[in-house]
Design a protein around this motif. Structure first.
Motif, mmCIF file in Angstrom:
data_model
loop_
_atom_site.group_PDB
_atom_site.id
_atom_site.type_symbol
_atom_site.label_atom_id
_atom_site.label_comp_id
_atom_site.label_asym_id
_atom_site.label_seq_id
_atom_site.Cartn_x
_atom_site.Cartn_y
_atom_site.Cartn_z
ATOM 1 N N UNK A 111 0.785 -1.326 -0.178
ATOM 2 C CA UNK A 111 -0.048 0.073 0.010
ATOM 3 C C UNK A 111 0.954 1.277 -0.003
ATOM 4 N N UNK A 112 0.232 2.264 0.693
ATOM 5 C CA UNK A 112 1.012 3.533 0.526
ATOM 6 C C UNK A 112 2.279 3.446 1.754
ATOM 7 N N UNK A 113 3.424 3.870 1.248
ATOM 8 C CA UNK A 113 4.866 3.710 1.849
ATOM 9 C C UNK A 113 5.374 4.875 2.077
ATOM 10 N N UNK A 114 6.582 5.100 2.687
ATOM 11 C CA UNK A 114 7.325 6.443 2.770
ATOM 12 C C UNK A 114 8.680 5.916 2.790
ATOM 13 N N UNK A 115 9.514 6.705 1.947
ATOM 14 C CA UNK A 115 10.941 6.523 1.942
ATOM 15 C C UNK A 115 11.731 7.943 2.061
ATOM 16 N N UNK A 116 12.652 7.960 2.377
ATOM 17 C CA UNK A 116 13.728 9.074 2.632
ATOM 18 C C UNK A 116 15.077 8.702 1.928
ATOM 19 N N UNK A 117 15.444 9.873 1.386
ATOM 20 C CA UNK A 117 16.788 9.634 0.499
ATOM 21 C C UNK A 117 17.745 10.665 0.793
ATOM 22 N N UNK A 118 18.987 10.534 0.636
ATOM 23 C CA UNK A 118 19.976 11.528 0.509
ATOM 24 C C UNK A 118 21.180 11.115 -0.308
ATOM 25 N N UNK A 119 21.839 12.266 -0.577
ATOM 26 C CA UNK A 119 23.119 11.884 -1.445
ATOM 27 C C UNK A 119 23.986 13.095 -1.762
ATOM 28 N N UNK A 120 24.710 13.131 -2.809
ATOM 29 C CA UNK A 120 25.596 14.370 -3.141
ATOM 30 C C UNK A 120 25.248 14.731 -4.777
#
Length: 377
Positions: free
Chosen positions: A126-135
């Motif tokens: 179903x509805x999910x959450x993600x976070x991301x980071x980088x350069x």
């Protein structure tokens, strides 16, 4: 006008200016060259060092752009500014113009990240959450466009200011890209290289509109809530397990737990009994190899033929029915002359008692029962 201003203005008219910028910082992208009332002397020297570009702006309008080198500022070297100023036959010193030095070197290891979770829809979870980071890394590819569209009248435009603008753009395009990728949620973290390349392709036109080139874009990590990680881990395990065995195993564990419950002898006894029965069923099931384990795909277990059945015979002896006996025993009786070729025999399938000599499979007895005739002299 004060005396000091008069002296400063007079000196600026008497000496040839040198227009240059010595960058002493690591984060300045655009520096505006400051002169008294923005006046530059006719014939002034312009020095543009490697990694720099000089941009001349007249009343907010882009004029001439200079690459690295040394120039003498006159109508020949300032064709656009001369047109904007209306200099047809040269000009008198001084002239007014804003000069911006733009740092064109590569800015590396710039950080980006999602301040808020990115919402995604997954078919299984179903509805999910993600976070991301980088350069990411960037450079100014079109200094004139960048100065006019981004910098404006800022006299000292720093890396921090441009990063705030770029991070918002990055997060917006990243959200669009991962949403359109439509990957199973667990594959985002495993495909960061492919996602990074796709995001860079999507973002480059946006950066180019303001004179910036996105040299590199990296997604270093894609994270999700711990509860979702556990669900994905359990799902991946269940997807590779025999669900029947797993259900029976969990039922057995539940029965075992019930048997250990101190809530009553009857309940405990029933729980133990059910646990033993289920455990026995599991043992029987697991002791028999499945078709998938024992045989290659497309092959089934060979079924052995039925055990041969022994024919039993009844025989008549002195007017009485004897037996039943097997073939070997009947042969032994014939060899010991208890019965002979004319003895009556019956087996299942015969309608009446029949002489031994007339039963097909017993004719083998006759070969050794009657001795051959004596030789004559």
């Amino acid at each position: 006008m004060g005396l000091f201003d008069e002296i400063k203005k007079k000196l600026s008219h008497e000496f040839i200016d040198i227009v240059e910028w010595l960058d002493s910082s690591d984060d300045t992208i655009v520096h505006r060259f400051e002169r008294y009332q923005n006046e530059i002397k006719n014939g002034a020297k312009l020095i543009v060092r490697e990694g720099q570009t000089a941009v001349f702006v007249n009343e907010g309008q882009l004029a001439d752009v200079f690459e690295p080198g040394t120039y003498t500022l006159n109508t020949k070297n300032l064709p656009i500014l001369a047109t904007l100023k209306g200099w047809k036959y040269g000009f008198n010193s001084p002239f007014k113009a804003e000069v911006y030095f733009v740092n064109t070197r590569l800015f590396t290891d710039e950080k980006w990240g999602t301040k808020n979770p990115v919402m995604l829809s997954d078919e299984r979870f179903g509805l999910t959450e993600i976070r991301a980071f980088g350069t990411y890394s960037f450079r100014i590819s079109d200094p004139g466009k960048f100065v006019v569209d981004v910098v404006g009248t800022d006299g000292n435009f720093t890396n921090y200011e441009v990063n705030e603008h770029l991070k918002s753009l990055i997060v917006t395009r990243f959200t669009d890209t991962v949403g359109e990728a439509n990957l199973p949620i667990e594959l985002y973290a495993a495909n960061t290289s492919e996602l990074s390349e796709t995001c860079q392709e999507v973002m480059q036109p946006e950066f180019g509109r303001v004179g910036i080139e996105l040299e590199r874009f990296y997604i270093e990590n894609v994270s999700m809530p711990e509860e979702l990680k556990k669900e994905i881990f359990e799902y991946s395990r269940l997807d590779k397990l025999d669900m029947t065995k797993l259900s029976q195993f969990k039922a057995a564990k539940a029965m075992e737990a019930a048997a250990k419950n101190e809530g009553g002898t009857a309940g405990a006894g029933m729980g133990m009994g059910m646990g033993f029965v289920l455990a026995q069923q599991m043992g029987n099931m697991m002791s028999q190899p499945t078709a998938q384990q024992a045989f290659p795909p497309g092959q089934t277990a060979a079924v052995p033929p039925p055990m041969p059945t022994q024919t039993l015979y009844h025989y008549a002896l002195n007017g009485q029915q004897m037996g039943p006996v097997g073939f070997d025993k009947l042969k032994e009786l014939f060899a010991s002359r208890v019965i002979n070729r004319d003895s009556l025999v019956w087996k299942q399938g015969l309608a009446n008692w029949t002489a031994l000599k007339d039963i097909e499979e017993l004719k083998a007895f006759l070969g050794g029962n009657t001795p051959p005739p004596l030789p004559t002299e």
